[in-house]
Design a protein around this motif. Structure first.
Motif, PDB file in Angstrom:
ATOM      1  N   HIS A   1       0.812  -1.232   0.000  1.00 45.69           N
ATOM      2  CA  HIS A   1       0.000   0.000   0.000  1.00 45.69           C
ATOM      3  C   HIS A   1       0.840   1.275   0.000  1.00 45.69           C
ATOM      4  CE1 HIS A   1      -3.449  -2.466   0.400  1.00 45.69           C
ATOM      5  NE2 HIS A   1      -3.168  -2.859   1.627  1.00 45.69           N
ATOM      6  N   ARG A   2       2.140   1.152   0.021  1.00 46.74           N
ATOM      7  CA  ARG A   2       2.991   2.337   0.137  1.00 46.74           C
ATOM      8  C   ARG A   2       2.934   3.236  -1.096  1.00 46.74           C
ATOM      9  NH1 ARG A   2       7.907  -0.724   3.200  1.00 46.74           N
ATOM     10  NH2 ARG A   2       6.797  -0.893   5.176  1.00 46.74           N
ATOM     11  N   VAL A   3       2.942   2.654  -2.283  1.00 47.60           N
ATOM     12  CA  VAL A   3       2.876   3.483  -3.493  1.00 47.60           C
ATOM     13  C   VAL A   3       1.538   4.215  -3.547  1.00 47.60           C
ATOM     14  CG1 VAL A   3       2.869   3.479  -6.024  1.00 47.60           C
ATOM     15  CG2 VAL A   3       4.554   2.112  -4.780  1.00 47.60           C
ATOM     16  N   LEU A   4       0.450   3.534  -3.204  1.00 47.17           N
ATOM     17  CA  LEU A   4      -0.859   4.184  -3.203  1.00 47.17           C
ATOM     18  C   LEU A   4      -0.887   5.339  -2.207  1.00 47.17           C
ATOM     19  CD1 LEU A   4      -3.783   4.251  -4.241  1.00 47.17           C
ATOM     20  CD2 LEU A   4      -4.359   2.659  -2.383  1.00 47.17           C
ATOM     21  N   PHE A   5      -0.346   5.122  -1.014  1.00 49.02           N
ATOM     22  CA  PHE A   5      -0.309   6.195  -0.014  1.00 49.02           C
ATOM     23  C   PHE A   5       0.451   7.411  -0.532  1.00 49.02           C
ATOM     24  CE2 PHE A   5       1.966   8.326   3.454  1.00 49.02           C
ATOM     25  CZ  PHE A   5       0.901   8.773   4.208  1.00 49.02           C
ATOM     26  N   VAL A   6       1.652   7.189  -1.060  1.00 48.24           N
ATOM     27  CA  VAL A   6       2.423   8.339  -1.539  1.00 48.24           C
ATOM     28  C   VAL A   6       1.767   8.979  -2.751  1.00 48.24           C
ATOM     29  CG1 VAL A   6       4.637   7.609  -0.582  1.00 48.24           C
ATOM     30  CG2 VAL A   6       4.086   7.035  -2.928  1.00 48.24           C
ATOM     31  N   ASN A   7       1.038   8.192  -3.549  1.00 45.76           N
ATOM     32  CA  ASN A   7       0.347   8.783  -4.689  1.00 45.76           C
ATOM     33  C   ASN A   7      -0.742   9.755  -4.251  1.00 45.76           C
ATOM     34  OD1 ASN A   7       1.757   7.770  -6.885  1.00 45.76           O
ATOM     35  ND2 ASN A   7       0.587   5.877  -6.923  1.00 45.76           N
ATOM     36  N   PHE A   8      -1.442   9.434  -3.173  1.00 44.22           N
ATOM     37  CA  PHE A   8      -2.481  10.361  -2.724  1.00 44.22           C
ATOM     38  C   PHE A   8      -1.877  11.625  -2.112  1.00 44.22           C
ATOM     39  CE2 PHE A   8      -5.393   6.827  -3.362  1.00 44.22           C
ATOM     40  CZ  PHE A   8      -6.369   7.501  -4.080  1.00 44.22           C
ATOM     41  N   ILE A   9      -0.796  11.490  -1.377  1.00 41.73           N
ATOM     42  CA  ILE A   9      -0.081  12.676  -0.905  1.00 41.73           C
ATOM     43  C   ILE A   9       0.437  13.440  -2.123  1.00 41.73           C
ATOM     44  CG2 ILE A   9       1.892  13.533   0.437  1.00 41.73           C
ATOM     45  CD1 ILE A   9      -0.222  12.201   2.201  1.00 41.73           C
ATOM     46  N   ALA A  10       0.922  12.678  -3.084  1.00 40.62           N
ATOM     47  CA  ALA A  10       1.514  13.273  -4.282  1.00 40.62           C
ATOM     48  C   ALA A  10       0.488  13.954  -5.174  1.00 40.62           C
ATOM     49  CB  ALA A  10       2.277  12.215  -5.074  1.00 40.62           C
ATOM     50  N   LEU A  11      -0.789  13.711  -4.997  1.00 45.66           N
ATOM     51  CA  LEU A  11      -1.784  14.449  -5.780  1.00 45.66           C
ATOM     52  C   LEU A  11      -1.572  15.941  -5.578  1.00 45.66           C
ATOM     53  CD1 LEU A  11      -4.226  14.511  -7.633  1.00 45.66           C
ATOM     54  CD2 LEU A  11      -5.662  14.261  -5.607  1.00 45.66           C
ATOM     55  N   PHE A  12      -1.368  16.351  -4.343  1.00 49.29           N
ATOM     56  CA  PHE A  12      -1.098  17.762  -4.050  1.00 49.29           C
ATOM     57  C   PHE A  12       0.316  18.146  -4.493  1.00 49.29           C
ATOM     58  CE2 PHE A  12      -4.183  16.115  -1.052  1.00 49.29           C
ATOM     59  CZ  PHE A  12      -5.255  16.943  -1.360  1.00 49.29           C
ATOM     60  N   TRP A  13       1.254  17.255  -4.265  1.00 48.47           N
ATOM     61  CA  TRP A  13       2.635  17.475  -4.679  1.00 48.47           C
ATOM     62  C   TRP A  13       2.713  17.609  -6.204  1.00 48.47           C
ATOM     63  CZ3 TRP A  13       7.001  19.220  -3.072  1.00 48.47           C
ATOM     64  CH2 TRP A  13       8.203  18.868  -3.685  1.00 48.47           C
ATOM     65  N   ASN A  14       1.997  16.754  -6.919  1.00 49.26           N
ATOM     66  CA  ASN A  14       1.993  16.816  -8.381  1.00 49.26           C
ATOM     67  C   ASN A  14       1.377  18.110  -8.888  1.00 49.26           C
ATOM     68  OD1 ASN A  14       3.184  14.280  -8.589  1.00 49.26           O
ATOM     69  ND2 ASN A  14       1.222  13.234  -8.645  1.00 49.26           N
ATOM     70  N   THR A  15       0.402  18.634  -8.167  1.00 53.35           N
ATOM     71  CA  THR A  15      -0.165  19.931  -8.530  1.00 53.35           C
ATOM     72  C   THR A  15       0.928  20.995  -8.440  1.00 53.35           C
ATOM     73  OG1 THR A  15      -2.339  19.239  -7.727  1.00 53.35           O
ATOM     74  CG2 THR A  15      -1.957  21.613  -7.946  1.00 53.35           C
ATOM     75  N   TYR A  16       1.678  20.964  -7.370  1.00 56.52           N
ATOM     76  CA  TYR A  16       2.804  21.887  -7.206  1.00 56.52           C
ATOM     77  C   TYR A  16       3.845  21.669  -8.304  1.00 56.52           C
ATOM     78  CZ  TYR A  16       7.366  23.360  -5.517  1.00 56.52           C
ATOM     79  OH  TYR A  16       8.640  23.889  -5.437  1.00 56.52           O
ATOM     80  N   LEU A  17       4.219  20.410  -8.562  1.00 57.83           N
ATOM     81  CA  LEU A  17       5.223  20.120  -9.586  1.00 57.83           C
ATOM     82  C   LEU A  17       4.770  20.606 -10.965  1.00 57.83           C
ATOM     83  CD1 LEU A  17       6.443  16.513  -8.671  1.00 57.83           C
ATOM     84  CD2 LEU A  17       7.648  18.679  -8.316  1.00 57.83           C
ATOM     85  N   ALA A  18       3.508  20.406 -11.272  1.00 57.47           N
ATOM     86  CA  ALA A  18       2.988  20.870 -12.563  1.00 57.47           C
ATOM     87  C   ALA A  18       3.096  22.386 -12.659  1.00 57.47           C
ATOM     88  CB  ALA A  18       1.536  20.421 -12.741  1.00 57.47           C
ATOM     89  N   TRP A  19       2.732  23.058 -11.595  1.00 59.43           N
ATOM     90  CA  TRP A  19       2.804  24.525 -11.597  1.00 59.43           C
ATOM     91  C   TRP A  19       4.251  24.999 -11.773  1.00 59.43           C
ATOM     92  CZ3 TRP A  19       5.035  27.794  -7.833  1.00 59.43           C
ATOM     93  CH2 TRP A  19       4.837  29.146  -8.082  1.00 59.43           C
ATOM     94  N   VAL A  20       5.175  24.417 -11.040  1.00 61.40           N
ATOM     95  CA  VAL A  20       6.582  24.836 -11.117  1.00 61.40           C
ATOM     96  C   VAL A  20       7.168  24.542 -12.491  1.00 61.40           C
ATOM     97  CG1 VAL A  20       8.923  24.359 -10.267  1.00 61.40           C
ATOM     98  CG2 VAL A  20       7.070  24.674  -8.654  1.00 61.40           C
ATOM     99  N   THR A  21       6.972  23.333 -12.983  1.00 61.32           N
ATOM    100  CA  THR A  21       7.646  22.931 -14.217  1.00 61.32           C
ATOM    101  C   THR A  21       6.964  23.445 -15.480  1.00 61.32           C
ATOM    102  OG1 THR A  21       6.471  20.808 -14.243  1.00 61.32           O
ATOM    103  CG2 THR A  21       8.654  20.865 -13.196  1.00 61.32           C
ATOM    104  N   GLU A  22       5.722  23.847 -15.382  1.00 62.60           N
ATOM    105  CA  GLU A  22       4.998  24.312 -16.565  1.00 62.60           C
ATOM    106  C   GLU A  22       4.798  25.822 -16.598  1.00 62.60           C
ATOM    107  OE1 GLU A  22       4.141  22.449 -19.154  1.00 62.60           O
ATOM    108  OE2 GLU A  22       4.796  20.575 -18.240  1.00 62.60           O
ATOM    109  N   ARG A  23       5.251  26.523 -15.573  1.00 65.53           N
ATOM    110  CA  ARG A  23       5.030  27.970 -15.535  1.00 65.53           C
ATOM    111  C   ARG A  23       5.786  28.641 -16.676  1.00 65.53           C
ATOM    112  NH1 ARG A  23       9.040  27.001 -11.939  1.00 65.53           N
ATOM    113  NH2 ARG A  23      10.614  28.593 -11.588  1.00 65.53           N
ATOM    114  N   LYS A  24       5.275  29.768 -17.069  1.00 69.66           N
ATOM    115  CA  LYS A  24       5.825  30.469 -18.233  1.00 69.66           C
ATOM    116  C   LYS A  24       6.787  31.582 -17.843  1.00 69.66           C
ATOM    117  CE  LYS A  24       3.045  28.127 -20.873  1.00 69.66           C
ATOM    118  NZ  LYS A  24       3.301  26.734 -20.778  1.00 69.66           N
TER     119      LYS A  24
END
Length: 182
Positions: A153-176
C-alpha cells in the motif's frame, strides 16, 4: 466504496506493477489537471490535454515503476533491521528523492520534445527549488508510510499525498515566467 477498495486490492495483488504504474500516472495527470484549472486558472476551452497526457505517461512509464522497485529494494535492504522505517526514510530522502525528482524534471522535458540544452536549463531552474520543498513535506509523509503501511500500500499512499505534490510540480515545471525561485 468498499467494493472499489476490494477490487483495487484484487487487481493490485494480481498485477502489482501495472496497478501501481496506472495509479501513479492517473494521479500525476490529476495533479496537472488541478494545477491547470485551479492554480493557473486555464479556461476549460484552453485546457491542455497533451500536457496532462505527458504527466500520465511519465507517471505510468517511469515514476510509478521506479517507486515500486525502490520500495521493494528498501524493504529488502532493511528487512528485520532495527529502526528499519527510520533507515528507509533517511535512505529514501538521501538517495531516492533526488533521483525521482531529477527523473521527473528531465523526463518531462524529454516528453515535451525539448533538446538537451533546454532540459539542462529546466533542471537548473527548477530542480533545487523542488528538492528543497520536497524536504518540507516528504520526510514526514514517508515516516508515516514506512512505519504504518504494509509494502503493497505504500505506493498508493504516496500517490495520494503526491496528488497535491503533483499539482505543485505541474505549476513549477509548466510555468511560463521562468523565475529562478518562487
Amino acid at each position: 466504496m468498499a467494493v472499489l477498495w476490494r477490487g483495487y486490492l484484487r487487481v493490485l495483488d494480481k498485477y502489482p506493477l501495472l496497478t501501481m504504474a496506472s495509479t501513479t500516472g492517473t494521479l500525476m495527470a490529476a495533479g496537472d489537471a488541478i494545477s491547470q484549472v485551479a492554480i493557473e486558472r486555464v479556461p476549460l476551452k484552453q485546457y491542455d490535454t497533451v500536457r496532462s497526457t505527458r504527466f500520465f505517461v511519465l507517471g505510468f512509464c517511469a515514476i510509478g515503476p521506479l517507486i515500486r522497485y525502490w520500495y521493494l529494494a528498501l524493504e529488502k535492504l532493511y528487512a528485520g533491521s532495527k529502526y528499519a522505517p527510520l533507515k528507509m526514510v533517511l535512505t529514501d530522502q538521501t538517495f531516492g528523492a533526488p533521483v525521482v525528482l531529477f527523473t521527473f524534471v528531465a523526463g518531462l522535458g524529454v516528453l515535451r520534445g525539448e533538446n538537451k540544452e533546454e532540459i539542462t536549463e529546466k533542471v537548473k531552474r527548477d530542480y533545487l527549488t523542488i528538492l528543497i520543498n520536497n524536504y518540507k513535506i516528504w520526510p514526514a509523509a514517508q515516516a508515516i508510510n514506512f512505519y504504518f503501511l504494509p509494502l503493497q500500500h505504500r505506493v498508493l499512499f504516496v500517490n495520494f499525498i503526491a496528488l497535491f505534490w503533483n499539482t505543485y510540480l505541474a505549476w513549477v515545471t509548466e510555468r511560463k515566467d521562468h523565475l529562478q525561485q518562487e
